[in-house]
Design a protein around this motif. Structure first.
Motif, PDB file in Angstrom:
ATOM      1  N   LYS A  87      -5.978  75.309   8.642  1.00 30.89           N
ATOM      2  CA  LYS A  87      -5.474  73.966   8.363  1.00 30.89           C
ATOM      3  C   LYS A  87      -4.624  73.954   7.087  1.00 30.89           C
ATOM      4  O   LYS A  87      -3.580  73.323   7.022  1.00 30.89           O
ATOM      5  CB  LYS A  87      -6.634  72.991   8.227  1.00 30.89           C
ATOM      6  CG  LYS A  87      -6.200  71.536   8.133  1.00 30.89           C
ATOM      7  CD  LYS A  87      -7.365  70.604   7.922  1.00 30.89           C
ATOM      8  CE  LYS A  87      -8.239  70.503   9.145  1.00 30.89           C
ATOM      9  NZ  LYS A  87      -9.302  69.484   9.012  1.00 30.89           N
ATOM     10  N   MET A  88      -5.068  74.696   6.077  1.00 36.37           N
ATOM     11  CA  MET A  88      -4.320  74.717   4.822  1.00 36.37           C
ATOM     12  C   MET A  88      -3.017  75.496   4.955  1.00 36.37           C
ATOM     13  O   MET A  88      -2.031  75.171   4.295  1.00 36.37           O
ATOM     14  CB  MET A  88      -5.186  75.273   3.687  1.00 36.37           C
ATOM     15  CG  MET A  88      -6.329  74.336   3.309  1.00 36.37           C
ATOM     16  SD  MET A  88      -5.910  72.558   3.212  1.00 36.37           S
ATOM     17  CE  MET A  88      -4.734  72.521   1.896  1.00 36.37           C
ATOM     18  N   LEU A  89      -2.976  76.503   5.819  1.00 35.34           N
ATOM     19  CA  LEU A  89      -1.716  77.211   6.067  1.00 35.34           C
ATOM     20  C   LEU A  89      -0.704  76.271   6.724  1.00 35.34           C
ATOM     21  O   LEU A  89       0.472  76.256   6.354  1.00 35.34           O
ATOM     22  CB  LEU A  89      -1.950  78.444   6.938  1.00 35.34           C
ATOM     23  CG  LEU A  89      -2.610  79.616   6.234  1.00 35.34           C
ATOM     24  CD1 LEU A  89      -3.057  80.670   7.239  1.00 35.34           C
ATOM     25  CD2 LEU A  89      -1.672  80.217   5.197  1.00 35.34           C
ATOM     26  N   ASN A  90      -1.162  75.486   7.692  1.00 31.63           N
ATOM     27  CA  ASN A  90      -0.282  74.506   8.334  1.00 31.63           C
ATOM     28  C   ASN A  90       0.173  73.442   7.339  1.00 31.63           C
ATOM     29  O   ASN A  90       1.327  73.020   7.337  1.00 31.63           O
ATOM     30  CB  ASN A  90      -0.980  73.848   9.523  1.00 31.63           C
ATOM     31  CG  ASN A  90      -1.187  74.806  10.672  1.00 31.63           C
ATOM     32  OD1 ASN A  90      -0.449  75.764  10.835  1.00 31.63           O
ATOM     33  ND2 ASN A  90      -2.218  74.567  11.456  1.00 31.63           N
ATOM     34  N   THR A  91      -0.746  73.013   6.488  1.00 32.66           N
ATOM     35  CA  THR A  91      -0.440  72.010   5.485  1.00 32.66           C
ATOM     36  C   THR A  91       0.548  72.554   4.460  1.00 32.66           C
ATOM     37  O   THR A  91       1.461  71.847   4.034  1.00 32.66           O
ATOM     38  CB  THR A  91      -1.731  71.537   4.789  1.00 32.66           C
ATOM     39  OG1 THR A  91      -2.646  71.083   5.790  1.00 32.66           O
ATOM     40  CG2 THR A  91      -1.475  70.417   3.820  1.00 32.66           C
ATOM     41  N   ALA A  92       0.382  73.814   4.082  1.00 32.03           N
ATOM     42  CA  ALA A  92       1.295  74.450   3.129  1.00 32.03           C
ATOM     43  C   ALA A  92       2.720  74.450   3.679  1.00 32.03           C
ATOM     44  O   ALA A  92       3.679  74.163   2.950  1.00 32.03           O
ATOM     45  CB  ALA A  92       0.845  75.868   2.818  1.00 32.03           C
ATOM     46  N   ALA A  93       2.850  74.748   4.973  1.00 33.51           N
ATOM     47  CA  ALA A  93       4.172  74.738   5.607  1.00 33.51           C
ATOM     48  C   ALA A  93       4.770  73.332   5.592  1.00 33.51           C
ATOM     49  O   ALA A  93       5.966  73.155   5.345  1.00 33.51           O
ATOM     50  CB  ALA A  93       4.071  75.270   7.036  1.00 33.51           C
ATOM     51  N   ALA A  99      -4.657  82.812 -10.450  1.00 34.76           N
ATOM     52  CA  ALA A  99      -5.205  83.128  -9.129  1.00 34.76           C
ATOM     53  C   ALA A  99      -4.365  84.187  -8.417  1.00 34.76           C
ATOM     54  O   ALA A  99      -3.141  84.200  -8.511  1.00 34.76           O
ATOM     55  CB  ALA A  99      -5.268  81.870  -8.272  1.00 34.76           C
ATOM     56  N   ALA A 100      -5.049  85.060  -7.705  1.00 34.25           N
ATOM     57  CA  ALA A 100      -4.374  86.059  -6.885  1.00 34.25           C
ATOM     58  C   ALA A 100      -3.864  85.390  -5.612  1.00 34.25           C
ATOM     59  O   ALA A 100      -4.426  84.400  -5.147  1.00 34.25           O
ATOM     60  CB  ALA A 100      -5.350  87.176  -6.537  1.00 34.25           C
ATOM     61  N   ILE A 101      -2.803  85.943  -5.073  1.00 35.99           N
ATOM     62  CA  ILE A 101      -2.246  85.426  -3.827  1.00 35.99           C
ATOM     63  C   ILE A 101      -2.822  86.239  -2.676  1.00 35.99           C
ATOM     64  O   ILE A 101      -2.740  87.464  -2.669  1.00 35.99           O
ATOM     65  CB  ILE A 101      -0.709  85.502  -3.825  1.00 35.99           C
ATOM     66  CG1 ILE A 101      -0.144  84.674  -4.977  1.00 35.99           C
ATOM     67  CG2 ILE A 101      -0.148  85.028  -2.489  1.00 35.99           C
ATOM     68  CD1 ILE A 101       1.345  84.810  -5.172  1.00 35.99           C
ATOM     69  N   GLY A 102      -3.418  85.535  -1.706  1.00 38.14           N
ATOM     70  CA  GLY A 102      -3.995  86.202  -0.541  1.00 38.14           C
ATOM     71  C   GLY A 102      -2.929  86.733   0.394  1.00 38.14           C
ATOM     72  O   GLY A 102      -1.737  86.421   0.260  1.00 38.14           O
ATOM     73  N   GLU A 103      -3.339  87.538   1.358  1.00 33.98           N
ATOM     74  CA  GLU A 103      -2.403  88.124   2.331  1.00 33.98           C
ATOM     75  C   GLU A 103      -1.624  87.066   3.096  1.00 33.98           C
ATOM     76  O   GLU A 103      -0.490  87.293   3.500  1.00 33.98           O
ATOM     77  CB  GLU A 103      -3.160  89.009   3.316  1.00 33.98           C
ATOM     78  CG  GLU A 103      -3.703  90.270   2.701  1.00 33.98           C
ATOM     79  CD  GLU A 103      -4.455  91.108   3.717  1.00 33.98           C
ATOM     80  OE1 GLU A 103      -4.319  90.869   4.933  1.00 33.98           O
ATOM     81  OE2 GLU A 103      -5.190  92.009   3.280  1.00 33.98           O
ATOM     82  N   ASP A 104      -2.246  85.900   3.297  1.00 35.15           N
ATOM     83  CA  ASP A 104      -1.597  84.828   4.055  1.00 35.15           C
ATOM     84  C   ASP A 104      -0.742  83.916   3.178  1.00 35.15           C
ATOM     85  O   ASP A 104      -0.137  82.967   3.662  1.00 35.15           O
ATOM     86  CB  ASP A 104      -2.632  84.001   4.815  1.00 35.15           C
ATOM     87  CG  ASP A 104      -3.722  83.448   3.922  1.00 35.15           C
ATOM     88  OD1 ASP A 104      -3.597  83.520   2.689  1.00 35.15           O
ATOM     89  OD2 ASP A 104      -4.729  82.956   4.470  1.00 35.15           O
ATOM     90  N   GLY A 105      -0.705  84.181   1.878  1.00 37.76           N
ATOM     91  CA  GLY A 105       0.141  83.391   0.982  1.00 37.76           C
ATOM     92  C   GLY A 105      -0.587  82.294   0.224  1.00 37.76           C
ATOM     93  O   GLY A 105      -0.023  81.711  -0.696  1.00 37.76           O
ATOM     94  N   LEU A 106      -1.831  81.997   0.612  1.00 40.06           N
ATOM     95  CA  LEU A 106      -2.604  80.992  -0.120  1.00 40.06           C
ATOM     96  C   LEU A 106      -3.227  81.621  -1.359  1.00 40.06           C
ATOM     97  O   LEU A 106      -3.574  82.802  -1.366  1.00 40.06           O
ATOM     98  CB  LEU A 106      -3.714  80.414   0.761  1.00 40.06           C
ATOM     99  CG  LEU A 106      -3.306  79.559   1.950  1.00 40.06           C
ATOM    100  CD1 LEU A 106      -4.541  79.082   2.701  1.00 40.06           C
ATOM    101  CD2 LEU A 106      -2.455  78.390   1.526  1.00 40.06           C
ATOM    102  N   LEU A 107      -3.369  80.826  -2.400  1.00 39.92           N
ATOM    103  CA  LEU A 107      -4.018  81.308  -3.613  1.00 39.92           C
ATOM    104  C   LEU A 107      -5.523  81.467  -3.367  1.00 39.92           C
ATOM    105  O   LEU A 107      -6.131  80.654  -2.675  1.00 39.92           O
ATOM    106  CB  LEU A 107      -3.796  80.331  -4.764  1.00 39.92           C
ATOM    107  CG  LEU A 107      -2.362  80.177  -5.255  1.00 39.92           C
ATOM    108  CD1 LEU A 107      -2.307  79.152  -6.386  1.00 39.92           C
ATOM    109  CD2 LEU A 107      -1.797  81.502  -5.720  1.00 39.92           C
ATOM    110  N   ASP A 108      -6.098  82.500  -3.955  1.00 38.03           N
ATOM    111  CA  ASP A 108      -7.547  82.711  -3.875  1.00 38.03           C
ATOM    112  C   ASP A 108      -8.187  82.149  -5.127  1.00 38.03           C
ATOM    113  O   ASP A 108      -8.205  82.796  -6.178  1.00 38.03           O
ATOM    114  CB  ASP A 108      -7.874  84.202  -3.736  1.00 38.03           C
ATOM    115  CG  ASP A 108      -7.563  84.741  -2.357  1.00 38.03           C
ATOM    116  OD1 ASP A 108      -7.691  83.969  -1.383  1.00 38.03           O
ATOM    117  OD2 ASP A 108      -7.194  85.914  -2.248  1.00 38.03           O
TER     118      ASP A 108
END
Length: 109
Positions: free
Chosen positions: A19-25, A64-73
């Motif tokens: 959901k957050m990946l879709n929201t980020a887009a 924060a580190a950036i995860g493989e999917d582009g979201l911050l961890d």
């Protein structure tokens, strides 16, 4: 983002990474660069004061580190980190809307 002229820091959280990946887009397509989407369970995101040195929200996000999917961890935030919180709590159906189905044949009768 439009109310603050894209000049603030807004954290958007949901425990669903998809959901957050879709929201980020969506945020990116709207040019809302001040919104940081995080896959984070808001019921478990408070960091105990004893665990780490207190840092403000901007510092947490910047480190924060950036995860493989582009979201911050981000693991969480300290108590009193935010100026304001806007909460959209789940309804009694826990976010699932009922699916109503009416046959076309019965609708005519």
């Amino acid at each position: 983002a439009s109310l603050v002229g894209n000049r603030s820091l807004i954290i958007a959280c949901d425990k669903s990474r998809k959901k957050m990946l879709n929201t980020a887009a969506l945020f990116q397509s709207m040019g809302a660069t001040c919104i940081i989407p995080l896959a984070l369970d808001s019921t478990k995101c408070v960091i105990d004061e004893d665990e780490t040195k207190w840092r403000d929200v901007r510092s947490v996000v910047d480190c924060a580190a950036i995860g493989e999917d582009g979201l911050l961890d981000v693991k969480g935030f300290h108590v009193d980190s935010f100026d304001r919180i806007l909460l959209d709590p789940p309804c009694s159906a826990l976010g699932l809307r009922p699916k109503l189905y009416v046959e076309a044949r019965s609708a005519r009768h």
